[in-house]
Design a protein around this motif. Structure first.
Motif, PDB file in Angstrom:
ATOM      1  N   LEU A 218       8.477 -14.376   3.059  1.00 41.60           N
ATOM      2  CA  LEU A 218       9.021 -13.055   2.740  1.00 41.60           C
ATOM      3  C   LEU A 218       7.909 -12.103   2.336  1.00 41.60           C
ATOM      4  O   LEU A 218       7.884 -10.940   2.765  1.00 41.60           O
ATOM      5  N   GLY A 219       6.976 -12.584   1.523  1.00 43.89           N
ATOM      6  CA  GLY A 219       5.891 -11.716   1.078  1.00 43.89           C
ATOM      7  C   GLY A 219       5.017 -11.239   2.219  1.00 43.89           C
ATOM      8  O   GLY A 219       4.734 -10.042   2.350  1.00 43.89           O
ATOM      9  N   LEU A 220       4.598 -12.179   3.087  1.00 43.97           N
ATOM     10  CA  LEU A 220       3.758 -11.803   4.222  1.00 43.97           C
ATOM     11  C   LEU A 220       4.525 -10.928   5.212  1.00 43.97           C
ATOM     12  O   LEU A 220       3.984  -9.966   5.763  1.00 43.97           O
ATOM     13  N   GLY A 221       5.788 -11.263   5.446  1.00 44.94           N
ATOM     14  CA  GLY A 221       6.600 -10.468   6.360  1.00 44.94           C
ATOM     15  C   GLY A 221       6.824  -9.061   5.868  1.00 44.94           C
ATOM     16  O   GLY A 221       6.793  -8.090   6.646  1.00 44.94           O
ATOM     17  N   VAL A 222       7.035  -8.930   4.573  1.00 40.90           N
ATOM     18  CA  VAL A 222       7.244  -7.604   3.992  1.00 40.90           C
ATOM     19  C   VAL A 222       5.975  -6.766   4.097  1.00 40.90           C
ATOM     20  O   VAL A 222       6.029  -5.553   4.352  1.00 40.90           O
ATOM     21  N   GLN A 223       4.815  -7.397   3.924  1.00 44.33           N
ATOM     22  CA  GLN A 223       3.561  -6.671   4.088  1.00 44.33           C
ATOM     23  C   GLN A 223       3.396  -6.173   5.527  1.00 44.33           C
ATOM     24  O   GLN A 223       2.923  -5.057   5.761  1.00 44.33           O
ATOM     25  N   GLN A 224       3.821  -6.985   6.496  1.00 45.51           N
ATOM     26  CA  GLN A 224       3.756  -6.544   7.893  1.00 45.51           C
ATOM     27  C   GLN A 224       4.769  -5.431   8.159  1.00 45.51           C
ATOM     28  O   GLN A 224       4.480  -4.485   8.902  1.00 45.51           O
TER      29      GLN A 224
END
Length: 550
Positions: A218-224
């Protein structure tokens, strides 16, 4: 029906009704403790995790290689060998989901978010540096090798891990009526002890990997997503924006998981599939079509031709950090995520034979992955080779921007670029929602003692809990450390995987439905009679053990 499933220590009343109270409390304390260390002792935690991982790396460089290689050959044997006709369920059962729905859910919950994040970044990074560069004489050949290595880390080897865990869980749950938890596969090894603290410990390892794996995704996806919103709408990088996105994603995910697997998760997965088809067609038709088709075909042939060599490649002969940074990382990631994805795959695979299951789970997602990376990664490589580049610079600056930098580099009309970027933002959001609701369902399945339909209130509470956890980690900047922790956590679970292999092999010896070619067997009773006898086997053993104890 005989052989009714018994659940592991499920409370019948109170606050934890429908859940295993001990495991639920321990998992909450474990998560909160890790968050506390990540927030208030971030530097010390990062140093300790990095040091531990560096210490482990020389061992993992050959241990993970052997384990993943064995799982690949083991799954192929299960799919084509003596037990290929064994069904994940009773003999009269047939699949609950259509092949199309099944495949869309496999891919969406398995690697959808990761492929979106790495489909451009990994080929570009491999193009810049890999241990096989001395074998090429031109940048064009280097591009093919970069694609081959990307296929390798996202292809059939990784899906062998997911597929094994899913098959073992489905076999013991649907054919022998044991609860849908990791500990059930260890029943042939430990018997009734899997009901106690040993079983709790095994399932808690799975909960740990799932909770933090979902949080990091979720964290990496939200950054993208933030990078996409910046590219399309001009939004600045903002923690507040990322927190808002997390809230929306988890709200939709919680609604979806509350509505059940056959409705909410299935519909979202099918929507992901059609959005993915639209994105693929856009890249194929408006990008460098001939080059994309050519490099995808050539890299696929190169991947197949070198699969054995890559599978057994270790760091000894090259003396670089490449294997630790890539292969060890990815095999650890696949292992850490295997409880989550394996349980989810098991939940959607009831009624399929070993042959159908292995062919579907190993080959179809791998094929989809090859096409996706071939088109998106190929577009980025084409820009670097023939149109002045710019993607390498974007990746070196911020990996999260790689996908949208590639779209901008296609030099299409601004309106078209904005529309497609918006489509990819929506696709990324739906993949995040699908992963989040699948993860929430799996966590509750484990904490409820193996109930495939855990209480709705606990699904909602864990959805909220995951949202808060991700938000705290984003604020604390602890995602990289957490990601390293998940990979390190794969080591103890890999030992559980070895136990699961032994447990499955022991139980398969009693199978009477798949004789060897030419082998004569005595006539069987009606299929459902034999199936019910198998289903009650472990229950009868438990009763005998209980009587002897008395």
């Amino acid at each position: 029906m005989k052989g009714q499933v018994y659940l592991y220590d499920q409370a019948q009343k109170g606050l934890f009704k429908g859940m295993n109270p001990f495991m639920t409390l321990v998992s909450i304390i474990m998560v909160l403790g890790t968050v506390f260390l990540g927030v208030f002792y971030a530097d010390q935690s990062a140093y300790a995790v990095a040091a531990f991982r560096d210490w482990l790396t020389p061992f993992l460089e050959w241990y993970y290689v052997l384990l993943v290689a064995f799982l690949l050959f083991f799954m192929i044997w299960l799919g084509v060998g003596r037990y290929k006709n064994v069904r994940l369920g009773m003999e009269h059962e047939r699949p609950e989901f259509t092949f199309f729905s099944w495949v869309t859910m496999l891919f969406a919950a398995g690697t959808g978010v990761g492929i979106l994040f790495w489909s451009v970044a990994q080929p570009i990074l491999q193009f810049q540096s890999n241990p096989f560069m001395d074998l090429v004489s031109s940048d064009a050949d280097a591009a093919v090798i970069a694609m081959r290595l990307s296929f390798f880390h996202w292809g059939i080897n990784g899906w062998a891990i997911f597929s094994f865990v899913g098959l073992a869980l489905a076999y013991f749950s649907y054919r022998h009526n044991l609860p849908l938890t990791i500990r059930s596969v260890l029943y042939p090894l430990f018997g009734e002890r899997v009901r106690g603290r040993l079983g709790d410990f095994v399932d808690l390892l799975a909960v740990f990997g799932t909770v933090f794996g979902i949080a990091t995704t979720l964290g990496l996806g939200v950054q993208q997503l933030n990078a996409g919103l910046k590219a399309v709408f001009g939004f600045a990088d903002s923690t507040g924006l990322q927190l808002s996105v997390i809230s929306v994603i988890m709200f939709v995910a919680t609604l979806s998981v509350a509505s059940g697997l056959s409705r909410g998760v299935r519909l979202l997965s099918e929507m992901n599939f059609w959005l993915s088809i639209a994105a693929v067609l856009f890249i194929l038709l408006l990008g460098p079509t001939q080059y994309l088709i050519g490099i995808t075909i050539e890299a696929t042939g190169d991947y197949i031709q070198n699969l054995l060599r890559m599978t057994f490649h270790t760091n000894v002969t090259h003396g670089s950090d490449w294997q630790a940074e890539w292969t060890v990382f990815f095999w650890g990631w696949w292992l850490a995520w295997s409880p989550f994805v394996g349980i989810f795959i098991a939940q959607i695979s009831r009624g399929r034979t070993f042959r159908e299951y292995v062919a579907g789970v190993l080959l179809v997602p791998t094929g989809i992955t090859i096409v996706w990376i071939g088109l998106f990664g190929g577009t980025a490589l084409y820009q670097e080779l023939f149109t002045g580049g710019g993607v390498i610079e974007a990746v070196d600056k911020d990996i999260a921007t790689a996908l949208f930098a590639t779209l901008a580099g296609m030099q299409l009309p601004d309106t078209v670029t904005s529309v497609v970027s918006a489509l990819l933002i929506l696709l990324l959001g739906t993949y995040l929602v699908t992963s989040a609701n699948a993860g929430t369902l799996v966590i509750n399945t484990l904490l409820s003692g193996g109930d495939a339909d855990p209480p709705v209130i606990h699904r909602v509470l864990w959805g909220v809990f995951l949202a808060v956890l991700t938000a705290v980690l984003l604020l604390a900047g602890g995602l990289e450390t957490l990601q390293a922790m998940v990979i390190a956590a794969a080591l103890p679970f890999s030992i559980v995987v070895i136990g699961m292999i032994i447990g499955l092999l022991r139980e398969l010896r009693s199978e009477r439905f798949s004789p060897r070619s030419g082998e004569r067997v005595a006539p069987l009773a009606e299929p459902w009679v034999v199936a019910e006898e198998l289903a009650t086997e472990h229950t009868e053993e438990a009763e005998i053990t209980s009587e002897s104890t008395k």
